[in-house]
Design a protein around this motif. Sequence first.
Motif, PDB file in Angstrom:
ATOM      1  N   GLY A   9       0.527  -1.153   0.072  1.00 34.86           N
ATOM      2  CA  GLY A   9      -0.178  -0.343   0.263  1.00 34.86           C
ATOM      3  C   GLY A   9       0.826   1.210  -0.250  1.00 34.86           C
ATOM      4  N   GLN A  10       1.567   1.596   1.003  1.00 35.15           N
ATOM      5  CA  GLN A  10       2.871   2.216   0.847  1.00 35.15           C
ATOM      6  C   GLN A  10       3.470   2.596  -0.533  1.00 35.15           C
ATOM      7  N   ALA A  11       3.589   1.700  -0.886  1.00 32.22           N
ATOM      8  CA  ALA A  11       4.697   1.395  -2.449  1.00 32.22           C
ATOM      9  C   ALA A  11       4.230   2.361  -3.789  1.00 32.22           C
ATOM     10  N   LEU A  12       2.327   2.085  -2.819  1.00 31.42           N
ATOM     11  CA  LEU A  12       0.996   2.208  -4.700  1.00 31.42           C
ATOM     12  C   LEU A  12       1.186   3.813  -4.811  1.00 31.42           C
ATOM     13  N   GLU A  13       1.083   4.351  -2.680  1.00 32.58           N
ATOM     14  CA  GLU A  13       0.737   5.623  -2.697  1.00 32.58           C
ATOM     15  C   GLU A  13       2.477   6.275  -3.418  1.00 32.58           C
ATOM     16  N   LEU A  14       3.409   6.399  -3.004  1.00 30.26           N
ATOM     17  CA  LEU A  14       4.452   6.213  -3.658  1.00 30.26           C
ATOM     18  C   LEU A  14       4.903   6.951  -4.873  1.00 30.26           C
ATOM     19  N   PHE A  15       4.038   5.753  -5.591  1.00 31.54           N
ATOM     20  CA  PHE A  15       3.566   5.515  -7.235  1.00 31.54           C
ATOM     21  C   PHE A  15       3.019   6.960  -7.166  1.00 31.54           C
ATOM     22  N   SER A  16       1.879   6.684  -6.459  1.00 31.63           N
ATOM     23  CA  SER A  16       0.469   7.676  -7.022  1.00 31.63           C
ATOM     24  C   SER A  16       0.721   8.979  -6.487  1.00 31.63           C
ATOM     25  N   ALA A  17       1.395   9.721  -6.288  1.00 34.61           N
ATOM     26  CA  ALA A  17       2.289  10.464  -5.565  1.00 34.61           C
ATOM     27  C   ALA A  17       3.623  10.803  -6.470  1.00 34.61           C
ATOM     28  N   LEU A  18       4.282  10.322  -7.167  1.00 36.04           N
ATOM     29  CA  LEU A  18       5.119  10.423  -8.389  1.00 36.04           C
ATOM     30  C   LEU A  18       4.039  10.720  -9.181  1.00 36.04           C
ATOM     31  N   ALA A  19       3.133   9.943 -10.106  1.00 38.01           N
ATOM     32  CA  ALA A  19       2.826  10.352 -11.147  1.00 38.01           C
ATOM     33  C   ALA A  19       1.561  11.380 -10.759  1.00 38.01           C
ATOM     34  N   GLN A  20       1.435  11.677 -10.058  1.00 38.04           N
ATOM     35  CA  GLN A  20       0.596  13.584  -9.842  1.00 38.04           C
ATOM     36  C   GLN A  20       1.430  14.588  -9.770  1.00 38.04           C
ATOM     37  N   GLY A  21       2.841  14.099  -9.691  1.00 40.66           N
ATOM     38  CA  GLY A  21       3.563  15.758  -9.680  1.00 40.66           C
ATOM     39  C   GLY A  21       4.449  15.443 -11.436  1.00 40.66           C
ATOM     40  N   ARG A  22       4.203  17.037 -10.837  1.00 37.00           N
ATOM     41  CA  ARG A  22       4.307  17.412 -12.371  1.00 37.00           C
ATOM     42  C   ARG A  22       6.186  17.162 -13.056  1.00 37.00           C
ATOM     43  N   ARG A  23       6.985  17.477 -12.668  1.00 35.04           N
ATOM     44  CA  ARG A  23       8.568  17.040 -12.392  1.00 35.04           C
ATOM     45  C   ARG A  23       8.213  15.010 -12.474  1.00 35.04           C
ATOM     46  N   THR A  24       8.044  15.287 -11.545  1.00 35.81           N
ATOM     47  CA  THR A  24       8.455  13.760 -10.848  1.00 35.81           C
ATOM     48  C   THR A  24       7.427  12.350 -11.246  1.00 35.81           C
ATOM     49  N   ALA A  25       6.255  12.893 -12.173  1.00 36.10           N
ATOM     50  CA  ALA A  25       5.607  11.568 -13.520  1.00 36.10           C
ATOM     51  C   ALA A  25       6.734  11.110 -14.756  1.00 36.10           C
ATOM     52  N   LYS A  26       7.406  12.312 -15.178  1.00 31.61           N
ATOM     53  CA  LYS A  26       8.525  12.115 -15.962  1.00 31.61           C
ATOM     54  C   LYS A  26       9.742  10.748 -15.855  1.00 31.61           C
ATOM     55  N   LEU A  27       9.231  10.218 -14.246  1.00 33.56           N
ATOM     56  CA  LEU A  27      10.265   9.357 -14.226  1.00 33.56           C
ATOM     57  C   LEU A  27       9.537   8.117 -14.488  1.00 33.56           C
ATOM     58  N   LEU A  28       8.430   8.292 -14.487  1.00 32.60           N
ATOM     59  CA  LEU A  28       7.424   6.552 -14.793  1.00 32.60           C
ATOM     60  C   LEU A  28       7.343   7.317 -16.214  1.00 32.60           C
ATOM     61  N   GLU A  29       7.296   7.734 -17.277  1.00 33.71           N
ATOM     62  CA  GLU A  29       7.169   7.960 -18.811  1.00 33.71           C
ATOM     63  C   GLU A  29       8.300   6.036 -19.172  1.00 33.71           C
ATOM     64  N   GLY A  30       8.902   5.443 -18.929  1.00 34.73           N
ATOM     65  CA  GLY A  30       9.323   4.720 -19.463  1.00 34.73           C
ATOM     66  C   GLY A  30       9.207   3.995 -18.779  1.00 34.73           C
ATOM     67  N   GLY A  31       8.117   3.231 -18.179  1.00 40.44           N
ATOM     68  CA  GLY A  31       7.768   1.917 -17.499  1.00 40.44           C
ATOM     69  C   GLY A  31       6.955   1.433 -17.121  1.00 40.44           C
ATOM     70  N   LEU A  32       5.746   3.049 -17.666  1.00 38.54           N
ATOM     71  CA  LEU A  32       3.729   2.826 -17.339  1.00 38.54           C
ATOM     72  C   LEU A  32       3.982   1.149 -17.788  1.00 38.54           C
ATOM     73  N   GLU A  33       3.908   0.723 -19.100  1.00 40.61           N
ATOM     74  CA  GLU A  33       3.197  -0.822 -19.398  1.00 40.61           C
ATOM     75  C   GLU A  33       3.505  -1.620 -17.879  1.00 40.61           C
ATOM     76  N   PRO A  34       4.726  -1.925 -17.641  1.00 41.07           N
ATOM     77  CA  PRO A  34       5.024  -2.827 -16.148  1.00 41.07           C
ATOM     78  C   PRO A  34       4.111  -2.007 -14.827  1.00 41.07           C
ATOM     79  N   LEU A  35       4.250  -0.494 -14.920  1.00 41.12           N
ATOM     80  CA  LEU A  35       3.426  -0.385 -13.482  1.00 41.12           C
ATOM     81  C   LEU A  35       2.357  -0.526 -14.135  1.00 41.12           C
ATOM     82  N   LEU A  36       1.198  -0.455 -15.375  1.00 38.26           N
ATOM     83  CA  LEU A  36       0.017  -0.555 -15.360  1.00 38.26           C
ATOM     84  C   LEU A  36      -0.447  -1.836 -14.765  1.00 38.26           C
TER      85      LEU A  36
END
Length: 136
Positions: A9-36
């Motif tokens: 749950g904490q990991a999911l919340e962390l990724f959610s916070a990253l995905a919602q940040g304007r700058r931090t969302a870019k960190l997830l761009e290369g791994g969208l499919e594995p994350l989903l």
Amino acid sequence: DEQLQGIVGQALELFSALAQGRRTAKLLEGGLEPLLHLCIGYMQVTRAQAEAWADDVNAIIMDEYVGGGSNVREMAIGLLQVVVLGAGTAGIAALSEALDKRMAEADALWASGNKWWWRAREAALLAVGEVQEVLS
């Protein structure tokens, strides 16, 4: 089991916070499919839930609609929504790939005679329902 759910749950919340940040969302761009793909995995009904629901149909309503957002399944749904909505067409493409993989996993489990094969399929269908606004 509760400790593991807390960590997930904490990991999911962390990724959610990253995905919602304007700058931090870019960190997830290369791994969208594995994350989903991971989100859909955590959206699966647990065996304990399935057994409880088989014994008491009202338990489904309590867990799914009155639960309050604190279980792993609900947090994974929230993360999936944030990622797909935030990533636009790239999120939709990644979701499509993740869905294909989960459906293939469900088919393989069914073919092998695994009685829990339906969990992956139900989670994939739930994922589509949760982001239907973006898909239409």
